[in-house]
Design an enzyme around this catalytic site. Sequence first.
Site, PDB file in Angstrom:
ATOM      1  N   ARG A 124      26.203 -23.627  64.236  1.00 56.36           N
ATOM      2  CA  ARG A 124      25.358 -22.965  63.215  1.00 56.36           C
ATOM      3  C   ARG A 124      24.016 -22.469  63.770  1.00 56.36           C
ATOM      4  O   ARG A 124      23.047 -22.310  63.038  1.00 56.36           O
ATOM      5  CB  ARG A 124      25.125 -23.877  62.014  1.00 56.36           C
ATOM      6  CG  ARG A 124      26.416 -24.244  61.304  1.00 56.36           C
ATOM      7  CD  ARG A 124      26.178 -24.742  59.907  1.00 56.36           C
ATOM      8  NE  ARG A 124      27.448 -25.033  59.278  1.00 56.36           N
ATOM      9  CZ  ARG A 124      28.079 -26.190  59.389  1.00 56.36           C
ATOM     10  NH1 ARG A 124      27.553 -27.172  60.089  1.00 56.36           N
ATOM     11  NH2 ARG A 124      29.230 -26.376  58.802  1.00 56.36           N
ATOM     12  N   LYS A 146      18.988  -8.235  67.102  1.00 58.49           N
ATOM     13  CA  LYS A 146      20.294  -7.769  66.603  1.00 58.49           C
ATOM     14  C   LYS A 146      21.359  -8.210  67.598  1.00 58.49           C
ATOM     15  O   LYS A 146      21.264  -7.908  68.794  1.00 58.49           O
ATOM     16  CB  LYS A 146      20.319  -6.243  66.483  1.00 58.49           C
ATOM     17  CG  LYS A 146      19.634  -5.711  65.246  1.00 58.49           C
ATOM     18  CD  LYS A 146      19.933  -4.219  65.097  1.00 58.49           C
ATOM     19  CE  LYS A 146      19.215  -3.634  63.900  1.00 58.49           C
ATOM     20  NZ  LYS A 146      19.398  -2.174  63.807  1.00 58.49           N
ATOM     21  N   GLU A 188      16.413   6.022  75.570  1.00 53.15           N
ATOM     22  CA  GLU A 188      15.801   5.143  74.561  1.00 53.15           C
ATOM     23  C   GLU A 188      14.286   5.030  74.794  1.00 53.15           C
ATOM     24  O   GLU A 188      13.515   4.835  73.854  1.00 53.15           O
ATOM     25  CB  GLU A 188      16.452   3.744  74.586  1.00 53.15           C
ATOM     26  CG  GLU A 188      17.964   3.737  74.361  1.00 53.15           C
ATOM     27  CD  GLU A 188      18.384   3.940  72.895  1.00 53.15           C
ATOM     28  OE1 GLU A 188      17.512   4.114  72.027  1.00 53.15           O
ATOM     29  OE2 GLU A 188      19.611   3.929  72.646  1.00 53.15           O
ATOM     30  N   LYS A 230       8.717  -1.356  70.313  1.00 50.56           N
ATOM     31  CA  LYS A 230       9.813  -1.982  69.560  1.00 50.56           C
ATOM     32  C   LYS A 230       9.325  -3.264  68.880  1.00 50.56           C
ATOM     33  O   LYS A 230       9.680  -3.545  67.729  1.00 50.56           O
ATOM     34  CB  LYS A 230      11.014  -2.271  70.468  1.00 50.56           C
ATOM     35  CG  LYS A 230      12.134  -2.938  69.675  1.00 50.56           C
ATOM     36  CD  LYS A 230      13.522  -2.589  70.052  1.00 50.56           C
ATOM     37  CE  LYS A 230      14.504  -3.182  69.033  1.00 50.56           C
ATOM     38  NZ  LYS A 230      15.902  -3.052  69.389  1.00 50.56           N
ATOM     39  N   GLU A 240      15.482  -4.534  59.012  1.00 54.32           N
ATOM     40  CA  GLU A 240      15.757  -3.108  58.790  1.00 54.32           C
ATOM     41  C   GLU A 240      15.893  -2.739  57.320  1.00 54.32           C
ATOM     42  O   GLU A 240      16.884  -2.152  56.891  1.00 54.32           O
ATOM     43  CB  GLU A 240      17.005  -2.658  59.570  1.00 54.32           C
ATOM     44  CG  GLU A 240      17.030  -1.148  59.754  1.00 54.32           C
ATOM     45  CD  GLU A 240      18.096  -0.654  60.724  1.00 54.32           C
ATOM     46  OE1 GLU A 240      18.212  -1.226  61.820  1.00 54.32           O
ATOM     47  OE2 GLU A 240      18.797   0.295  60.367  1.00 54.32           O
ATOM     48  N   ARG A 244      12.194  -0.053  60.488  1.00 55.44           N
ATOM     49  CA  ARG A 244      13.023  -0.297  61.686  1.00 55.44           C
ATOM     50  C   ARG A 244      14.058   0.817  61.866  1.00 55.44           C
ATOM     51  O   ARG A 244      14.490   1.092  62.982  1.00 55.44           O
ATOM     52  CB  ARG A 244      13.696  -1.678  61.611  1.00 55.44           C
ATOM     53  CG  ARG A 244      14.452  -2.019  62.891  1.00 55.44           C
ATOM     54  CD  ARG A 244      14.757  -3.489  63.049  1.00 55.44           C
ATOM     55  NE  ARG A 244      15.475  -3.713  64.295  1.00 55.44           N
ATOM     56  CZ  ARG A 244      15.727  -4.890  64.820  1.00 55.44           C
ATOM     57  NH1 ARG A 244      15.308  -5.986  64.212  1.00 55.44           N
ATOM     58  NH2 ARG A 244      16.386  -5.003  65.951  1.00 55.44           N
ATOM     59  N   ASN A 248      16.466   4.497  64.902  1.00 55.53           N
ATOM     60  CA  ASN A 248      17.738   5.216  64.923  1.00 55.53           C
ATOM     61  C   ASN A 248      17.555   6.713  65.170  1.00 55.53           C
ATOM     62  O   ASN A 248      18.495   7.487  64.981  1.00 55.53           O
ATOM     63  CB  ASN A 248      18.494   4.997  63.608  1.00 55.53           C
ATOM     64  CG  ASN A 248      18.883   3.542  63.435  1.00 55.53           C
ATOM     65  OD1 ASN A 248      19.193   2.864  64.414  1.00 55.53           O
ATOM     66  ND2 ASN A 248      18.837   3.047  62.213  1.00 55.53           N
ATOM     67  N   HIS A 251      20.335   8.709  66.570  1.00 58.17           N
ATOM     68  CA  HIS A 251      21.541   7.877  66.521  1.00 58.17           C
ATOM     69  C   HIS A 251      22.565   8.358  65.492  1.00 58.17           C
ATOM     70  O   HIS A 251      23.743   8.064  65.635  1.00 58.17           O
ATOM     71  CB  HIS A 251      21.165   6.412  66.258  1.00 58.17           C
ATOM     72  CG  HIS A 251      20.575   5.728  67.462  1.00 58.17           C
ATOM     73  ND1 HIS A 251      19.438   6.185  68.094  1.00 58.17           N
ATOM     74  CD2 HIS A 251      20.965   4.631  68.162  1.00 58.17           C
ATOM     75  CE1 HIS A 251      19.155   5.395  69.117  1.00 58.17           C
ATOM     76  NE2 HIS A 251      20.059   4.443  69.187  1.00 58.17           N
ATOM     77  N   HIS A 255      25.858   8.600  67.262  1.00 53.84           N
ATOM     78  CA  HIS A 255      27.015   7.756  66.947  1.00 53.84           C
ATOM     79  C   HIS A 255      28.236   8.611  66.610  1.00 53.84           C
ATOM     80  O   HIS A 255      29.365   8.262  66.960  1.00 53.84           O
ATOM     81  CB  HIS A 255      26.696   6.795  65.805  1.00 53.84           C
ATOM     82  CG  HIS A 255      25.891   5.619  66.244  1.00 53.84           C
ATOM     83  ND1 HIS A 255      25.162   4.840  65.370  1.00 53.84           N
ATOM     84  CD2 HIS A 255      25.709   5.062  67.464  1.00 53.84           C
ATOM     85  CE1 HIS A 255      24.551   3.877  66.048  1.00 53.84           C
ATOM     86  NE2 HIS A 255      24.865   3.993  67.316  1.00 53.84           N
ATOM     87  N   HIS A 269      26.252   5.606  75.556  1.00 54.54           N
ATOM     88  CA  HIS A 269      25.446   5.551  74.334  1.00 54.54           C
ATOM     89  C   HIS A 269      24.128   6.329  74.499  1.00 54.54           C
ATOM     90  O   HIS A 269      23.770   7.158  73.661  1.00 54.54           O
ATOM     91  CB  HIS A 269      25.194   4.082  73.971  1.00 54.54           C
ATOM     92  CG  HIS A 269      24.253   3.894  72.839  1.00 54.54           C
ATOM     93  ND1 HIS A 269      24.592   4.185  71.532  1.00 54.54           N
ATOM     94  CD2 HIS A 269      22.966   3.464  72.795  1.00 54.54           C
ATOM     95  CE1 HIS A 269      23.562   3.933  70.745  1.00 54.54           C
ATOM     96  NE2 HIS A 269      22.559   3.492  71.485  1.00 54.54           N
TER      97      HIS A 269
END
Length: 371
Positions: A124, A146, A188, A230, A240, A244, A248, A251, A255, A269
């Site tokens: 956990r 993330k 990035e 960041k 987010e 945040r 993106n 992106h 994506h 990417h």
Amino acid sequence: MTGPVSVPVELGERRYEILVGSGLLAEAGAHIGPLMRQKQAIIVTDETVAAHYLATLQAALQAAGIEHRSIVLAPGEQAKDFAHFQKLIEDLLDAGIERGTTLIGLGGGVIGDLTGFAAAVLLRGIDFVQVPTTLLAQVDSAVGGKTGINTRHGKNLVGAFHQPRMVLADIDALGTLSRREFLAGYAEVVKYGLIGDAGFFDWLEGHANAICEGDIAARQETVVTSCKAKAAIVAADERESGPRALLNLGHTFGHALEAAAGYGPDLLHGEAVAIGMVMAFDLSVRLGLCPADDAARVRRHILSVGLPVDVRTLEAAGLNAEALISHMGHDKKVRDGKVTFVLARGIGEAFISTDVETAAVEELLANALAA
Ligand code: NAD
Ligand code: GLY
């Protein structure tokens, strides 16, 4: 810049430091040791990274009296599927982890996402430390908590927010990256300038050559400035629910391009993000929001370092505007059927928009594909 630079991520009780510098791997035990509940660690890495850096990290832990074991995975995005994740979890349990054991992710974003997710769910939740070795991981994926894996429905759809106890970014590790992988991370870096720091973008225009050719001081400054950007965004909006999403930028298009290209080696990417950022600026110009000169400058800089700027790069994959829009519809950034875009009023002035007409996007894509 001399010596390591510490960038704090201010998250209250979960506050942590990103340490950026040269030679940090060899000192890792001294940095990580004081944070550990038990002097016991398991390193998770991949074969490529292990060949370069595992022995140094192991020696550093040894020197600090930290008991350690290592799990070495095959490199590549496929490690982020359920089957590989299950095997990793079983191997970690076989290794006899306890609540006070710290996992150390040594590698790029794949290893970081996987190790972080394992740490989030094992017993956990146990502690983990990120030791990112790609530029993309040092400036983006290792920071902000993330973690996750992929499913057949898409990338990173299963995961958790789980912050590391520390991020140790050794600039020297970037020296063994291929130029293509380095540039994918550089996309990035450019993103942070475009989102909210026009001065950083200016600086990148003047220093890109030194950064790409391996100048350690320039690389350190690059990673530090990116991590500060960041860290500020993550501290303001960890989960987010607002700003945040600025991260993106590029992106939504990126994506869709990655999905259309099949997430294979044809398009990394960061390369998709590079094309996506150029398209986001072009869309902003088309919508009358951004001066055309700014979009031209973005395109020029991205092209100058050798990153792709053109969606036609992927024409062979049979791309069309409709297919790309449909991929955008499957993106995580969809709410109430509307795709969220990050647009810009200029370099360093990005904002989130949820009311872009699909027709404008279709027109932009059709033009880009026909150009
Ligand atoms: P990666 O982890 O696959 O690394 C790229 C390649 O470089 C691999 O083959 C790896 O073995 C090799 N490598 C790593 N370090 C090296 C070094 N120092 N020298 C030589 N080779 C080295 O790819 P990546 O670009 O680092 O990360 C991509 C992943 O990150 C994707 O899965 C993406 O979803 C994820 N990501 C996560 C976040 C987040 O916020 N968690 C953000 C962006 C991307
Ligand atoms: N890479 C995007 C984020 O961390 O939110």
